[in-house]
Write an enzyme that holds these catalytic residues in place. Structure first.
Site, mmCIF file in Angstrom:
data_model
loop_
_atom_site.group_PDB
_atom_site.id
_atom_site.type_symbol
_atom_site.label_atom_id
_atom_site.label_comp_id
_atom_site.label_asym_id
_atom_site.label_seq_id
_atom_site.Cartn_x
_atom_site.Cartn_y
_atom_site.Cartn_z
ATOM 1 N N ALA A 66 0.555 -0.931 -0.055
ATOM 2 C CA ALA A 66 0.266 0.268 -0.232
ATOM 3 C C ALA A 66 1.096 1.420 0.054
ATOM 4 C CB ALA A 66 -0.911 0.050 1.431
ATOM 5 N N GLY A 105 0.695 -5.240 0.525
ATOM 6 C CA GLY A 105 -0.571 -5.743 0.259
ATOM 7 C C GLY A 105 -0.434 -5.475 -0.997
ATOM 8 N N GLU A 108 -0.704 -9.630 -0.778
ATOM 9 C CA GLU A 108 -2.168 -10.249 -0.190
ATOM 10 C C GLU A 108 -2.633 -9.863 -2.356
ATOM 11 O OE1 GLU A 108 -2.825 -8.100 4.060
ATOM 12 O OE2 GLU A 108 -1.680 -6.744 2.662
ATOM 13 N N GLU A 128 4.520 -5.856 7.285
ATOM 14 C CA GLU A 128 3.132 -4.524 8.242
ATOM 15 C C GLU A 128 4.363 -4.552 9.441
ATOM 16 O OE1 GLU A 128 1.116 -5.689 4.295
ATOM 17 O OE2 GLU A 128 2.485 -6.472 5.835
#
Ligand code: T1G
Length: 689
Positions: A66, A105, A108, A128
């Protein structure tokens, strides 16, 4: 420039849709990228001619996560969850084409795809936790379904990436491809379509969800992560994957994520993330400054530091020559290096072949002339000015033109050392931290005459050696040790006024440091400071008394604490208590109980005050540099962001007032708040605002 938007391009290769994202430098999943992906997936879904979709990234890496700069800002739709839901709702095979570092992300998103192919050098991971977060886009629910909760927890709580060959072996990726990645991914997608392979989503897999070994793994992985919120949240989220249905686990993951992302710890860790990257940039460095090539290094001195520095070069694949004055000392140094590697191999941290390969890059010699072919020479000899100047005068004679000449001094005057040569522009400090092959911080000390390309070369070398380089100016103790000296002074005072070593250390450890000042000095050796103080005509009443009584620390089995044979566990020592109480009595001090809060304030505030003076003098370019130095070199708890960041959270007006209180009480003018603190406090500002 894509055709969906600036970052996203949609094309087709006959029946295969190819979605290519290009958002340099690391394809962070910012809003525009997410919106473009959602639109591209809609087009692929609605185009009947499209039989499968490939998602790939241009540039050096697949999505690295992200966009961290968007955290704390109002969320913009579509969110990453929406993009992932769109992928899972696509009734055609979706293939993720991985290269570089598919992280957070980005990984993911790949886990939501039906298939993942990667080049052999790719790495995948969920880092993270290093930002005080947990994977918030389904990683804690999908990864356990792919590799089992225990293995997933290892990746999620350590935040360390996994290499493609291991990912293939563990079933995280379906194929390692050679050559052009996108072309190979298209070919893979074509085969999937041709073979009519079933589209199984990771979310629907349950066969790996066993609780076996989970609790032990969780305990082992979080044991050393005291004080941090994120690791415990990671454990809870992955446990939910075992005990809750997917959607409920996902919902709970989201709640945990939102709590962490708005929390102080993650804000502090995100500060450190960006401060670390800023620290590598030297503000006044002209664009024209270019790092010199480094293909061969040399280290003068095969002691603990010299050997560790040599290992850094070998670990980075750079051939290195270690020079020592005599064969015995050299062999002792090389044996220590080999023993270090064997320990790592025995712990499974390195393969035996790789150890051999690295040892083969290290050459030991006793002739200083051998530095003649090195692009960089790092001096790591005894911490004594005349010894260092003699070495540099010889290096000036023997090293090739343009070689970088660096000293590993931890506090001596780099300008004086440079003046021992006719090429001070090539001289600087490269202050490694012990153990040099482990500690990530590298304080680069620029001298008054050090050239910009020499500094650029050192910064570049630091990153190649896997270090966090921070460039600082010349002063006694540079940044880290200069601030640390303030803590040592206060430690002595606290002990004289009524505290005991175990109380001081307990308060500092409770604050988040891995070790307290007394145990740290026992590890370093009290005699080191004692010799330096004697050389400078300075006294430390308690520490000198301990040294006179043979308490040198772990090396003599007793220092501030006692150590049982073969143990590094500090044990309170009544003999030390006696020495301390007697010292107080000699000074006529009435000892008093001192609470944890006061101990922490007096350990931390004078250091921050010194940090402010260091900024005033321009020895450090940014407050963030000081934070990075303390986090990577001195064990400052990363989830408190560093001393200067911490001060801003406390508010400088409060710091000013507490420092004034301690200065007035101790009549020590050096505790008076620095001018910078007074000014910023008066303006209601912080160091970073
Ligand atoms: N967001 C924004 N900027 C980023 C970024 C990111 N994720 N990653 C890197 N940058 C910037 C960085 O600040 C620097 O900027 C430049 O890119 C190059 O980085 C929902 C919540 C990928 C291994 O934690 O580990 O996904 O200084 O110097 O050494 O679950 O960057 O040039 O202006 O570090 O080659 C998870 C973070 C996010 C990975 C490349 N992802 N990045 O290393 O380059 S949270 C991460 C890295 C998340 C989801 C959650 C490294 C790298 P500037 P660099 P590098």
């Amino acid at each position: 420039m894509g055709n969906i938007n600036r970052s996203v391009d949609f094309s087709t290769d006959s029946e295969i849709a190819v979605v290519t994202v290009d958002n340099p430098p690391v394809n962070a999943l910012k809003h525009e990228v997410r919106a473009g992906l959602a639109e591209a997936l809609r087009q692929a879904r609605d185009d009947a001619a499209v039989k499968a979709v490939v998602i790939a990234c241009a540039g050096r890496t697949f999505f690295a996560g992200a966009d961290i700069t968007e955290f704390g800002k109002p969320p913009q739709a579509p969110g990453l969850h929406d993009v992932i839901a769109a992928i899972e709702a696509t009734p055609k095979p979706v293939v993720a084409a991985l290269h570089g570092t598919a992280l957070g992300g980005g990984f993911e998103l790949a886990l939501a795809c039906h298939f993942r192919v990667a080049v052999s050098g790719a790495r995948v991971g969920l880092p993270e936790v290093k930002l005080g977060l947990l994977p918030g886009a389904g990683g804690t629910q999908r990864l356990p379904r792919l590799i089992g909760p225990e293995k997933a927890l290892q990746l999620i709580v350590t935040g360390e990436p996994m290499a493609a060959p291991k990912a293939l072996a563990d079933g995280v990726i379906d194929e390692i491809v050679e050559g052009d990645l996108t072309a190979a991914a298209i070919a893979f997608a074509r085969r999937v379509v041709a073979e009519g392979r079933p589209l199984k989503l990771v979310r629907d897999r349950e066969d790996k969800l066993s609780a076996e070994g989970f609790a032990d793994a969780a305990e082992a992985l979080t044991r050393r992560l005291r004080g941090r919120d994120a690791p415990a949240a990671c454990v809870e989220a992955v446990r939910n994957a075992i005990v809750l249905p997917f959607e409920e686990g996902l919902k709970r993951e989201g709640e945990l994520f939102r709590k962490l992302v708005t929390g102080d710890q993650s804000k502090a860790q995100r500060h450190v993330f960006f401060a670390e990257r800023e620290a590598a940039k030297v503000p006044d460095m002209p664009d024209a400054a270019k790092p010199r090539p480094i293909t061969h290094g040399a280290v003068v001195g095969a002691g603990t530091m010299g050997g560790g520095i040599g290992m850094c070069f070998a670990n980075a694949g750079i051939p290195v020559t270690i020079v020592e004055t005599g064969r015995d000392l050299l062999q002792k140094g090389l044996d220590r290096v080999a023993a270090n590697y064997r320990t790592t191999v025995s712990r499974g941290g390195l393969g035996a072949d790789e150890m051999e390969r690295r040892m083969a890059l290290i050459t030991g010699v006793t002739e200083l002339e051998a530095v003649g072919s090195a692009d960089v020479v790092i001096e790591a000899v005894f911490e004594e000015m005349n010894v260092k100047k003699r070495v540099f005068a010889n290096l000036d004679r023997l090293a090739k033109p343009n070689a970088l000449l660096a000293t590993n001094t931890s506090m001596l005057d780099v300008n004086e050392i440079a003046r021992a040569t006719a090429r001070p522009e090539d001289v600087l400090g490269t202050h490694f931290f012990s153990p040099a092959n482990v500690m990530r911080l590298l304080e680069i000390v620029r001298g008054a005459q050090t050239s910009f390309d020499a500094i650029a070369t050192a910064v570049g070398l630091g990153r190649r050696l896997g270090k966090v380089p921070v460039t600082v100016g010349v002063c006694y103790g540079f940044v880290g040790n200069r601030m640390l000296a303030r803590r040592s002074i206060e430690t002595e005072r606290l002990l004289l006024e009524g505290a005991l070593p175990q109380e001081v250390d307990a308060a500092v450890v409770a604050f988040g440091f891995p070790m307290g000042p007394c145990a740290m000095m026992d590890l370093a050796g009290l005699d080191v400071g004692w010799r330096i103080r004697k050389g400078r005509g300075e006294r430390a009443l308690i520490e000198d008394a301990l040294c006179e009584a043979g308490h040198f620390g772990q090396k003599t089995g007793k220092g501030y604490f006692r150590y049982e044979a073969g143990s590094r566990t500090p044990v309170p020592d009544p003999e030390v208590e006696g020495i301390i109480i007697e010292a107080s009595a000699r000074l006529g001090i009435n000892r008093r109980p001192i609470g944890e809060e006061e101990i922490v304030e007096r350990m931390i505030f004078p250091m921050i005050n010194e940090g402010a003076r260091i900024l005033e003098e321009g020895i450090a370019a940014r407050p963030g540099d000081i934070d990075v130095i303390w986090v990577y070199g001195y064990g400052w708890p990363v989830w408190r962001g560093g001393p200067m960041y911490y001060a801003d959270r406390l508010r400088l007006a409060h710091l000013r007032d507490r420092l004034t209180h301690y200065a007035d009480r101790s009549e020590d003018g050096t505790l008076q708040p620095a001018a910078l603190i007074r000014r910023l406090a008066a303006e209601g500002r912080g160091f970073t605002s």
